[in-house]
Design a protein around this motif. Sequence first.
Motif, PDB file in Angstrom:
ATOM      1  N   GLY A   1       0.811  -1.217   0.000  1.00 10.81           N
ATOM      2  CA  GLY A   1       0.000   0.000   0.000  1.00 10.81           C
ATOM      3  C   GLY A   1       0.837   1.255   0.000  1.00 10.81           C
ATOM      4  O   GLY A   1       0.454   2.269  -0.604  1.00 10.81           O
TER       5      GLY A   1
ATOM      6  N   GLU B   1       3.684   1.559  -1.497  1.00 12.87           N
ATOM      7  CA  GLU B   1       4.163   1.735  -2.874  1.00 12.87           C
ATOM      8  C   GLU B   1       3.098   2.423  -3.724  1.00 12.87           C
ATOM      9  O   GLU B   1       3.410   3.206  -4.629  1.00 12.87           O
ATOM     10  N   VAL B   2       1.839   2.122  -3.427  1.00 12.46           N
ATOM     11  CA  VAL B   2       0.748   2.807  -4.122  1.00 12.46           C
ATOM     12  C   VAL B   2       0.763   4.294  -3.773  1.00 12.46           C
ATOM     13  O   VAL B   2       0.559   5.156  -4.642  1.00 12.46           O
ATOM     14  N   ASP B   3       1.041   4.595  -2.497  1.00  8.06           N
ATOM     15  CA  ASP B   3       1.101   6.000  -2.073  1.00  8.06           C
ATOM     16  C   ASP B   3       2.160   6.785  -2.846  1.00  8.06           C
ATOM     17  O   ASP B   3       1.981   7.985  -3.111  1.00  8.06           O
TER      18      ASP B   3
ATOM     19  N   GLN C   1       4.758   3.752 -11.983  1.00  7.04           N
ATOM     20  CA  GLN C   1       4.791   3.184 -10.639  1.00  7.04           C
ATOM     21  C   GLN C   1       3.667   2.152 -10.462  1.00  7.04           C
ATOM     22  O   GLN C   1       3.902   1.037  -9.983  1.00  7.04           O
ATOM     23  N   PHE C   2       2.449   2.516 -10.856  1.00  8.16           N
ATOM     24  CA  PHE C   2       1.310   1.612 -10.686  1.00  8.16           C
ATOM     25  C   PHE C   2       1.470   0.353 -11.539  1.00  8.16           C
ATOM     26  O   PHE C   2       1.209  -0.765 -11.069  1.00  8.16           O
TER      27      PHE C   2
ATOM     28  N   LEU D   1       3.968  -1.973 -10.088  1.00  8.68           N
ATOM     29  CA  LEU D   1       3.404  -2.691  -8.947  1.00  8.68           C
ATOM     30  C   LEU D   1       2.563  -3.881  -9.410  1.00  8.68           C
ATOM     31  O   LEU D   1       2.612  -4.960  -8.811  1.00  8.68           O
TER      32      LEU D   1
ATOM     33  N   MET E   1      -2.948  -5.025  -2.184  1.00  8.91           N
ATOM     34  CA  MET E   1      -2.694  -4.077  -3.264  1.00  8.91           C
ATOM     35  C   MET E   1      -4.002  -3.530  -3.838  1.00  8.91           C
ATOM     36  O   MET E   1      -4.158  -2.311  -4.013  1.00  8.91           O
TER      37      MET E   1
ATOM     38  N   PHE F   1      -5.513   0.390  -3.887  1.00  8.31           N
ATOM     39  CA  PHE F   1      -5.970   1.096  -5.096  1.00  8.31           C
ATOM     40  C   PHE F   1      -7.412   1.587  -4.906  1.00  8.31           C
ATOM     41  O   PHE F   1      -7.747   2.720  -5.264  1.00  8.31           O
TER      42      PHE F   1
ATOM     43  N   ASN G   1      -7.853   4.611  -2.781  1.00  5.96           N
ATOM     44  CA  ASN G   1      -7.440   5.837  -3.474  1.00  5.96           C
ATOM     45  C   ASN G   1      -8.236   6.084  -4.754  1.00  5.96           C
ATOM     46  O   ASN G   1      -7.852   6.905  -5.583  1.00  5.96           O
TER      47      ASN G   1
ATOM     48  N   TYR H   1      -6.888   0.180 -11.683  1.00  2.00           N
ATOM     49  CA  TYR H   1      -5.706  -0.558 -11.221  1.00  2.00           C
ATOM     50  C   TYR H   1      -6.101  -1.655 -10.226  1.00  2.00           C
ATOM     51  O   TYR H   1      -5.450  -2.703 -10.162  1.00  2.00           O
TER      52      TYR H   1
END
Length: 605
Positions: free
Chosen positions: A94, A96-98, A115-116, A119, A131, A135, A138, A143
């Motif tokens: 999560g 990494e999503v940020d 980035q997405f 991932l 994951m 997504f 957010n 995704y």
Amino acid sequence: MLTKLYHTLLLSLLMLAAVPAARAQHQDLELARQYLSQGDYKKAESLYAKLINEQRLFNVVYPDYLKVLLAQQNYKEAEKLVKKTSKRFPDNPGYEVDLGIVYQAAGNKAAAEKQFNNLISGLKPEAVITMASAFIQNELYDYAEKAYLRGRELNNDPMAYNRSLISLYMYRQKTEQLIFEALNLVQADEKELGYAQNMLQNSMREEEHFDALEKELILKVQQNPDKLAFNELLIWLYVQRRDFYSALLQARAVDKRTRSGGTRVMELGAISLKNNDYQGAIEAYEYIVQEYPEGPYYLVARQRLINAREEQVQNTFPVSGEKIQALLADYDALLSEVGRTSETVEVLQHMASLYAFQLDDKEKAIALLQEAISMPRANSSLVADSKLTLGDIYLLKGEPWESTLLYSQVEKSHKETPVGHEAKLRNARLNYYKGDFELAQAHLDILKLATSREIANDAMDLSLLITDNTGLDTSTVAMEAYAAIDLLVFQNKLQEAQQALDGMLQQFPGHSLTDEIYFQKANIYERTGDFEKAVENLQKIVDGPKIDILSDDALYKLAFIYEENLQDREKAQQLYNDLLVKHQGSIFAAEARKRFRKLRGDTVN
């Protein structure tokens, strides 16, 4: 001993020292949250920057701290925070999503997408749910979908994350994908039919959605003849579209394969009859009679078959006297076959109604009803229904006091039941006929909350008619005259009622009851077979300068007469389309859409 005592004392002192520090941190956290809610991001940032280093507060501080940094467009510090956190918690994707969110906020769309996508491509099976959830939180739903589908590939399982995808597709109203996943779920496990049906029902809105589901279901039925869940889903779909005949065809096909006794066909017969699809009901009950002469539904089906024909005859204008006599002969034959018992009380009641309302033989009708009411071991609700019908016949005879006595008996003996509510409704209508609108309203106000939707709707309609047309002293006079005409119509004194309606148009020009008068005149002309004059009166409502409560009723009836009686399919199609455009929320919309599609030549199967 002294050493142990020393350590205990030291630990206690440290704990005591920690209490004020923890209290101060808690106060700082509350203050930071207050600054955040007030939009004072700078002050909030200074507090969060200190609190982020406290391990026990990290989970509550981090999301708000990131929010504050992004709100101030401090993207470098935000990126630094996220990267540091990702290293600290490498097992939580999560964060990494940020990082992608930070890039996105900074306007670096390419970096965010990279980035997405990285991932997704580097996703591990155990991290799929985390994951996808990140997504979704957010609002990156595309995704999230990719994460679930990638997880399906990694697990080499075409059903993996099926329910998660169904929920996602339902939320996003991606009906085509939802249909695919829902049908796959049913194919994998027929016990999931109820869940799939609920998901589809909650998401399907447009006609093309139903078309797409119908197309896929027909294909599934052909490809999987042993999967009865697809047939059940197709039956459900046809019922939703009010295409009861197609639903019946499916139900009969399933019953012939399973020899299940015709339960589903009986259910569809009842649904068809309730929705005025008389031919569909007739064919359903004929099937039961022919296929299961020794079955548990045979007697009920025989009776319901004649009931359905009766409804069809009484709603095909002008009503044929010969067909009424044929119906009575059918009922007599049924009584000869099974006897006059407690199980045939309903037959006696139907015969009485035909004699009284169609053949004007009130004495014969009264004798039949008295026989039904005195039948030993008869169902109390059927006896109550017979009393209500007997009350109606006394009203036909012009003896309203006998009517209200019977209605009140049923109302008292069957309190808070559908038949008791029906008795109260008839008492309300009787008071309305007499012009006692205040007493009628007292009954109707209670019935608006009735558990039966039909009774509540009837009560609401009559209540609105009274309240909308008794606002002024002069309106009360007109309303009394109109109510008296309603009684004439009930008593089948149609010519007298028609003359009285014409008199009202002259006596009360431009009155709020004008549309009701034209609608009543159209009903009478329809019953007597004068369809051209019925159309003439309905057209006056449709062409009126204002939208009246009867506008959609008049438009639907107008289209129906053009289709069924005048055989002008083109005009009927145009009128059904007008209703769908002008009155999208009308209770006639579903039936109008079905008839419009049929007239347009759309293929149903």
